[in-house]
Motif scaffolding. Structure first.
Motif, PDB file in Angstrom:
ATOM      1  N   SER A  73       0.809  -1.211   0.000  1.00 53.80           N
ATOM      2  CA  SER A  73       0.000   0.000   0.000  1.00 53.80           C
ATOM      3  C   SER A  73       0.845   1.265   0.000  1.00 53.80           C
ATOM      4  O   SER A  73       0.432   2.293  -0.514  1.00 53.80           O
ATOM      5  CB  SER A  73      -0.937   0.000   1.204  1.00 53.80           C
ATOM      6  N   GLY A  74       2.011   1.230   0.581  1.00 57.57           N
ATOM      7  CA  GLY A  74       2.848   2.417   0.638  1.00 57.57           C
ATOM      8  C   GLY A  74       2.370   3.389   1.697  1.00 57.57           C
ATOM      9  O   GLY A  74       1.446   3.132   2.455  1.00 57.57           O
ATOM     10  N   ARG A  75       3.028   4.508   1.749  1.00 56.82           N
ATOM     11  CA  ARG A  75       2.683   5.516   2.734  1.00 56.82           C
ATOM     12  C   ARG A  75       1.365   6.183   2.362  1.00 56.82           C
ATOM     13  O   ARG A  75       1.166   6.575   1.225  1.00 56.82           O
ATOM     14  CB  ARG A  75       3.784   6.578   2.780  1.00 56.82           C
ATOM     15  N   PRO A  76       0.465   6.342   3.327  1.00 57.83           N
ATOM     16  CA  PRO A  76      -0.797   7.016   3.002  1.00 57.83           C
ATOM     17  C   PRO A  76      -0.549   8.496   2.721  1.00 57.83           C
ATOM     18  O   PRO A  76       0.349   9.100   3.306  1.00 57.83           O
ATOM     19  CB  PRO A  76      -1.644   6.820   4.257  1.00 57.83           C
ATOM     20  N   PRO A  77      -1.336   9.097   1.831  1.00 55.49           N
ATOM     21  CA  PRO A  77      -1.126  10.507   1.506  1.00 55.49           C
ATOM     22  C   PRO A  77      -1.436  11.397   2.709  1.00 55.49           C
ATOM     23  O   PRO A  77      -2.324  11.103   3.507  1.00 55.49           O
ATOM     24  CB  PRO A  77      -2.095  10.769   0.358  1.00 55.49           C
ATOM     25  N   GLU A  78      -0.684  12.487   2.811  1.00 55.27           N
ATOM     26  CA  GLU A  78      -0.892  13.414   3.924  1.00 55.27           C
ATOM     27  C   GLU A  78      -2.049  14.367   3.654  1.00 55.27           C
ATOM     28  O   GLU A  78      -2.590  14.960   4.577  1.00 55.27           O
ATOM     29  CB  GLU A  78       0.384  14.214   4.179  1.00 55.27           C
ATOM     30  N   VAL A  79      -2.417  14.514   2.394  1.00 52.77           N
ATOM     31  CA  VAL A  79      -3.500  15.416   2.016  1.00 52.77           C
ATOM     32  C   VAL A  79      -4.654  14.562   1.481  1.00 52.77           C
ATOM     33  O   VAL A  79      -4.449  13.650   0.682  1.00 52.77           O
ATOM     34  CB  VAL A  79      -3.023  16.420   0.934  1.00 52.77           C
ATOM     35  N   SER A  80      -5.868  14.877   1.909  1.00 49.69           N
ATOM     36  CA  SER A  80      -7.023  14.088   1.489  1.00 49.69           C
ATOM     37  C   SER A  80      -7.353  14.338   0.022  1.00 49.69           C
ATOM     38  O   SER A  80      -7.001  15.369  -0.545  1.00 49.69           O
ATOM     39  CB  SER A  80      -8.238  14.436   2.354  1.00 49.69           C
ATOM     40  N   GLU A  81      -8.073  13.389  -0.570  1.00 53.01           N
ATOM     41  CA  GLU A  81      -8.491  13.521  -1.968  1.00 53.01           C
ATOM     42  C   GLU A  81      -9.433  14.698  -2.154  1.00 53.01           C
ATOM     43  O   GLU A  81      -9.418  15.344  -3.192  1.00 53.01           O
ATOM     44  CB  GLU A  81      -9.157  12.227  -2.447  1.00 53.01           C
ATOM     45  N   GLU A  82     -10.256  14.976  -1.155  1.00 52.18           N
ATOM     46  CA  GLU A  82     -11.181  16.105  -1.249  1.00 52.18           C
ATOM     47  C   GLU A  82     -10.428  17.422  -1.356  1.00 52.18           C
ATOM     48  O   GLU A  82     -10.774  18.302  -2.150  1.00 52.18           O
ATOM     49  CB  GLU A  82     -12.129  16.145  -0.042  1.00 52.18           C
ATOM     50  N   THR A  83      -9.375  17.565  -0.549  1.00 51.06           N
ATOM     51  CA  THR A  83      -8.570  18.787  -0.590  1.00 51.06           C
ATOM     52  C   THR A  83      -7.871  18.908  -1.937  1.00 51.06           C
ATOM     53  O   THR A  83      -7.827  19.996  -2.525  1.00 51.06           O
ATOM     54  CB  THR A  83      -7.533  18.777   0.555  1.00 51.06           C
ATOM     55  N   PHE A  84      -7.330  17.791  -2.425  1.00 54.54           N
ATOM     56  CA  PHE A  84      -6.684  17.825  -3.743  1.00 54.54           C
ATOM     57  C   PHE A  84      -7.694  18.165  -4.838  1.00 54.54           C
ATOM     58  O   PHE A  84      -7.362  18.855  -5.804  1.00 54.54           O
ATOM     59  CB  PHE A  84      -6.001  16.502  -4.053  1.00 54.54           C
ATOM     60  N   ALA A  85      -8.931  17.698  -4.702  1.00 53.47           N
ATOM     61  CA  ALA A  85      -9.953  18.016  -5.698  1.00 53.47           C
ATOM     62  C   ALA A  85     -10.230  19.513  -5.727  1.00 53.47           C
ATOM     63  O   ALA A  85     -10.369  20.112  -6.806  1.00 53.47           O
ATOM     64  CB  ALA A  85     -11.229  17.238  -5.403  1.00 53.47           C
ATOM     65  N   VAL A  86     -10.277  20.126  -4.550  1.00 54.81           N
ATOM     66  CA  VAL A  86     -10.486  21.579  -4.477  1.00 54.81           C
ATOM     67  C   VAL A  86      -9.322  22.313  -5.130  1.00 54.81           C
ATOM     68  O   VAL A  86      -9.512  23.263  -5.902  1.00 54.81           O
ATOM     69  CB  VAL A  86     -10.664  22.021  -2.997  1.00 54.81           C
ATOM     70  N   ILE A  87      -8.107  21.872  -4.856  1.00 58.47           N
ATOM     71  CA  ILE A  87      -6.910  22.514  -5.422  1.00 58.47           C
ATOM     72  C   ILE A  87      -6.885  22.338  -6.934  1.00 58.47           C
ATOM     73  O   ILE A  87      -6.601  23.287  -7.676  1.00 58.47           O
ATOM     74  CB  ILE A  87      -5.633  21.942  -4.763  1.00 58.47           C
ATOM     75  N   ARG A  88      -7.201  21.141  -7.417  1.00 51.78           N
ATOM     76  CA  ARG A  88      -7.231  20.900  -8.873  1.00 51.78           C
ATOM     77  C   ARG A  88      -8.251  21.801  -9.549  1.00 51.78           C
ATOM     78  O   ARG A  88      -7.985  22.367 -10.607  1.00 51.78           O
ATOM     79  CB  ARG A  88      -7.585  19.436  -9.163  1.00 51.78           C
ATOM     80  N   ARG A  89      -9.425  21.928  -8.943  1.00 51.14           N
ATOM     81  CA  ARG A  89     -10.465  22.776  -9.519  1.00 51.14           C
ATOM     82  C   ARG A  89      -9.999  24.222  -9.593  1.00 51.14           C
ATOM     83  O   ARG A  89     -10.178  24.904 -10.603  1.00 51.14           O
ATOM     84  CB  ARG A  89     -11.740  22.665  -8.681  1.00 51.14           C
ATOM     85  N   GLU A  90      -9.371  24.688  -8.534  1.00 46.99           N
ATOM     86  CA  GLU A  90      -8.876  26.065  -8.511  1.00 46.99           C
ATOM     87  C   GLU A  90      -7.781  26.286  -9.553  1.00 46.99           C
ATOM     88  O   GLU A  90      -7.730  27.324 -10.213  1.00 46.99           O
ATOM     89  CB  GLU A  90      -8.361  26.394  -7.112  1.00 46.99           C
ATOM     90  N   LEU A  91      -6.911  25.292  -9.727  1.00 48.05           N
ATOM     91  CA  LEU A  91      -5.844  25.406 -10.735  1.00 48.05           C
ATOM     92  C   LEU A  91      -6.421  25.443 -12.148  1.00 48.05           C
ATOM     93  O   LEU A  91      -5.946  26.197 -13.003  1.00 48.05           O
ATOM     94  CB  LEU A  91      -4.870  24.231 -10.615  1.00 48.05           C
ATOM     95  N   SER A  92      -7.432  24.635 -12.396  1.00 47.51           N
ATOM     96  CA  SER A  92      -7.985  24.572 -13.751  1.00 47.51           C
ATOM     97  C   SER A  92      -8.821  25.807 -14.092  1.00 47.51           C
ATOM     98  O   SER A  92      -9.020  26.107 -15.266  1.00 47.51           O
ATOM     99  CB  SER A  92      -8.816  23.308 -13.930  1.00 47.51           C
TER     100      SER A  92
END
Length: 156
Positions: A73-92
């Motif tokens: 599984s590897g190391r779990p991400p420190e940032v949630s998928e929801e937060t990344f979704a918000v950041i991706r939306r803002e970038l786009s």
């Protein structure tokens, strides 16, 4: 577990993963050809005897599926998928593009995690974003005529 040479040979021929093929060959040498595990591992595969015993045990317990790598599984991400979704939306939403430092600061403000610049590039690539400015390595791809045409267009 009774193993036939034909079963191992068929599995070896159809297997695409190189590591699994090597393990199948080890099982064949030890279980069918009656070679000693430690000497087969050392002489033929240039591996430790521990490696051979590990894969033979996995084969005995799970059969052919035991020779495949288990999911890690590897190391779990420190940032949630929801937060990344918000950041991706803002970038786009910004058509002019972003600088890496700006994205780093945005992630830090929204998630409290500071990533290295190289990892920011990895994230952007995984999200489907491309750099606005071509990298220096692409400069020499254009022909001399294309470069001259570009220079003339820039002067106008």
């Amino acid at each position: 577990m009774v193993t036939s040479a034909r079963l191992l040979d068929d599995a070896y021929r159809t297997e695409k993963d190189v590591d699994v093929r090597e393990r199948l060959l080890l099982v064949r040498r030890v279980r069918i050809d009656n070679e000693e595990a430690a000497s087969a591992a050392e002489k033929e595969f240039h591996r430790s005897r521990w490696w051979a015993y590990k894969w033979l045990k996995r084969f005995d317990e799970s059969g052919l599926d035991g020779l495949k790598d288990l999911h890690r599984s590897g190391r779990p991400p420190e940032v949630s998928e929801e937060t990344f979704a918000v950041i991706r939306r803002e970038l786009s939403e910004n058509p002019s593009g972003w600088k890496v430092k700006e994205i780093m600061n945005m992630i830090y403000k929204k998630a409290g995690v500071r990533y290295h610049e190289v990892h920011i590039y990895r994230l952007l690539h995984n999200w489907g974003f491309k750099p606005k400015v071509p990298q220096r390595r692409f400069v020499n791809i254009a022909s001399k005529e294309e470069k001259e045409r570009f220079k003339k267009m820039r002067r106008k």
